[in-house]
Motif scaffolding. Structure first.
Motif, PDB file in Angstrom:
ATOM      1  N   GLY A 241       7.501   1.559   5.401  1.00 36.58           N
ATOM      2  CA  GLY A 241       6.743   2.808   5.377  1.00 36.58           C
ATOM      3  C   GLY A 241       7.567   4.047   5.648  1.00 36.58           C
ATOM      4  O   GLY A 241       7.008   5.117   5.898  1.00 36.58           O
ATOM      5  N   GLY A 242       8.880   3.929   5.618  1.00 38.90           N
ATOM      6  CA  GLY A 242       9.731   5.100   5.819  1.00 38.90           C
ATOM      7  C   GLY A 242      10.180   5.348   7.245  1.00 38.90           C
ATOM      8  O   GLY A 242      10.898   6.304   7.510  1.00 38.90           O
ATOM      9  N   VAL A 243       9.789   4.490   8.175  1.00 43.30           N
ATOM     10  CA  VAL A 243      10.140   4.685   9.586  1.00 43.30           C
ATOM     11  C   VAL A 243      11.651   4.570   9.779  1.00 43.30           C
ATOM     12  O   VAL A 243      12.277   5.422  10.419  1.00 43.30           O
ATOM     13  N   GLY A 244      12.251   3.530   9.229  1.00 36.59           N
ATOM     14  CA  GLY A 244      13.697   3.352   9.363  1.00 36.59           C
ATOM     15  C   GLY A 244      14.464   4.503   8.741  1.00 36.59           C
ATOM     16  O   GLY A 244      15.438   5.001   9.316  1.00 36.59           O
ATOM     17  N   GLN A 245      14.036   4.948   7.569  1.00 33.74           N
ATOM     18  CA  GLN A 245      14.692   6.081   6.915  1.00 33.74           C
ATOM     19  C   GLN A 245      14.585   7.340   7.763  1.00 33.74           C
ATOM     20  O   GLN A 245      15.550   8.100   7.876  1.00 33.74           O
ATOM     21  N   ALA A 246      13.413   7.564   8.353  1.00 36.20           N
ATOM     22  CA  ALA A 246      13.230   8.748   9.191  1.00 36.20           C
ATOM     23  C   ALA A 246      14.133   8.701  10.417  1.00 36.20           C
ATOM     24  O   ALA A 246      14.725   9.713  10.811  1.00 36.20           O
ATOM     25  N   LEU A 247      14.258   7.535  11.028  1.00 39.15           N
ATOM     26  CA  LEU A 247      15.141   7.398  12.188  1.00 39.15           C
ATOM     27  C   LEU A 247      16.603   7.617  11.797  1.00 39.15           C
ATOM     28  O   LEU A 247      17.358   8.273  12.528  1.00 39.15           O
ATOM     29  N   MET A 248      17.008   7.099  10.653  1.00 39.97           N
ATOM     30  CA  MET A 248      18.379   7.311  10.177  1.00 39.97           C
ATOM     31  C   MET A 248      18.625   8.789   9.886  1.00 39.97           C
ATOM     32  O   MET A 248      19.691   9.320  10.218  1.00 39.97           O
ATOM     33  N   ALA A 249      17.663   9.454   9.281  1.00 41.69           N
ATOM     34  CA  ALA A 249      17.802  10.877   8.984  1.00 41.69           C
ATOM     35  C   ALA A 249      17.944  11.676  10.275  1.00 41.69           C
ATOM     36  O   ALA A 249      18.762  12.595  10.369  1.00 41.69           O
ATOM     37  N   HIS A 250      17.153  11.331  11.261  1.00 41.02           N
ATOM     38  CA  HIS A 250      17.209  12.020  12.552  1.00 41.02           C
ATOM     39  C   HIS A 250      18.586  11.836  13.194  1.00 41.02           C
ATOM     40  O   HIS A 250      19.204  12.794  13.653  1.00 41.02           O
ATOM     41  N   ALA A 251      19.072  10.605  13.209  1.00 42.19           N
ATOM     42  CA  ALA A 251      20.381  10.318  13.805  1.00 42.19           C
ATOM     43  C   ALA A 251      21.493  11.046  13.052  1.00 42.19           C
ATOM     44  O   ALA A 251      22.424  11.584  13.667  1.00 42.19           O
ATOM     45  N   LEU A 252      21.394  11.095  11.737  1.00 44.76           N
ATOM     46  CA  LEU A 252      22.402  11.784  10.930  1.00 44.76           C
ATOM     47  C   LEU A 252      22.431  13.275  11.255  1.00 44.76           C
ATOM     48  O   LEU A 252      23.509  13.868  11.393  1.00 44.76           O
ATOM     49  N   ARG A 253      21.251  13.877  11.410  1.00 44.02           N
ATOM     50  CA  ARG A 253      21.192  15.306  11.767  1.00 44.02           C
ATOM     51  C   ARG A 253      21.786  15.558  13.142  1.00 44.02           C
ATOM     52  O   ARG A 253      22.433  16.579  13.373  1.00 44.02           O
TER      53      ARG A 253
ATOM     54  N   ARG B 199      20.306  -5.008   3.092  1.00 44.78           N
ATOM     55  CA  ARG B 199      19.710  -4.374   1.896  1.00 44.78           C
ATOM     56  C   ARG B 199      19.210  -2.973   2.223  1.00 44.78           C
ATOM     57  O   ARG B 199      19.401  -2.036   1.444  1.00 44.78           O
ATOM     58  N   PHE B 200      18.572  -2.811   3.384  1.00 42.49           N
ATOM     59  CA  PHE B 200      18.080  -1.497   3.801  1.00 42.49           C
ATOM     60  C   PHE B 200      19.233  -0.498   3.871  1.00 42.49           C
ATOM     61  O   PHE B 200      19.161   0.596   3.291  1.00 42.49           O
ATOM     62  N   TYR B 201      20.296  -0.855   4.575  1.00 43.39           N
ATOM     63  CA  TYR B 201      21.424   0.065   4.734  1.00 43.39           C
ATOM     64  C   TYR B 201      22.141   0.316   3.403  1.00 43.39           C
ATOM     65  O   TYR B 201      22.579   1.434   3.141  1.00 43.39           O
ATOM     66  N   GLN B 202      22.218  -0.679   2.549  1.00 44.00           N
ATOM     67  CA  GLN B 202      22.834  -0.481   1.240  1.00 44.00           C
ATOM     68  C   GLN B 202      22.003   0.476   0.393  1.00 44.00           C
ATOM     69  O   GLN B 202      22.558   1.332  -0.301  1.00 44.00           O
ATOM     70  N   ARG B 203      20.668   0.352   0.460  1.00 42.03           N
ATOM     71  CA  ARG B 203      19.799   1.279  -0.284  1.00 42.03           C
ATOM     72  C   ARG B 203      19.995   2.717   0.193  1.00 42.03           C
ATOM     73  O   ARG B 203      19.885   3.650  -0.598  1.00 42.03           O
TER      74      ARG B 203
END
Length: 172
Positions: A88-100, A118-122
């Motif tokens: 549902g986008g939770v992992g992506q949101a956490l990665m985006a936050h950490a990147l910022r 697979r998640f990290y490769q995507r």
């Protein structure tokens, strides 16, 4: 779980039981190769040391914690999402936050955890190395990854994946 807005906030001591449960359930599904006894021992370490001492950020939907990311400088010590909220986008949101917060990020993933790989490769993470043993010298291979989508010339992919989403709450 019905998708709703993701809010990211700093870890609070009251989060410990919920985040420990998220960690354990997610780990049982993707780290089953470690065995139940090892996971139980790791859970104690997560509760006693990792969650309270790392820079931990909590993803919430409808006021409920659904995932977290633990940072040690620019190293991701762990990213775990409630199995019911995965996809549902939770992992992506956490990665985006950490990147910022940190810029380019480093992390390690068990090679047997194909779901996480697979998640990290995507997301565009680049493999930087492999080790035949984990950090405790046990025979569980790990893959080392680097996450730097903008530096890698992929700002369009980062934007398309919502990795520049301004709705993430800043740390107080």
């Amino acid at each position: 779980m019905t998708p709703s807005a993701i809010h990211i906030r700093a870890y609070e001591a009251a989060d410990l039981p919920c985040l420990s449960a998220i960690w354990f359930e997610a780990s049982r599904r993707v780290h089953g190769f470690l065995g139940e006894a090892r996971l139980a021992a790791q859970r104690q370490l997560i509760e006693d040391s990792y969650l309270p001492k790392a820079e931990t950020w909590v993803a919430c939907q409808a006021g409920q914690a659904v995932g977290f990311i633990g940072l040690l400088d620019n190293f991701i010590g762990g990213l775990f999402v409630d199995p019911a909220a995965q996809g549902g986008g939770v992992g992506q949101a956490l990665m985006a936050h950490a990147l910022r917060l940190k810029g380019p990020l480093e992390l390690e993933v068990y090679a047997a955890n194909t779901q996480a790989l697979r998640f990290y490769q995507r997301l565009g993470c680049a493999e930087t190395g492999r080790q035949a043993e984990d950090s405790e010298g046990l025979p569980f291979a790990v893959v080392q990854l680097r996450y730097a989508p903008v530096l890698a010339g992929a700002p369009a992919r980062a934007a398309a994946q919502g990795l520049t989403d301004p709705t993430i709450a800043p740390k107080d």
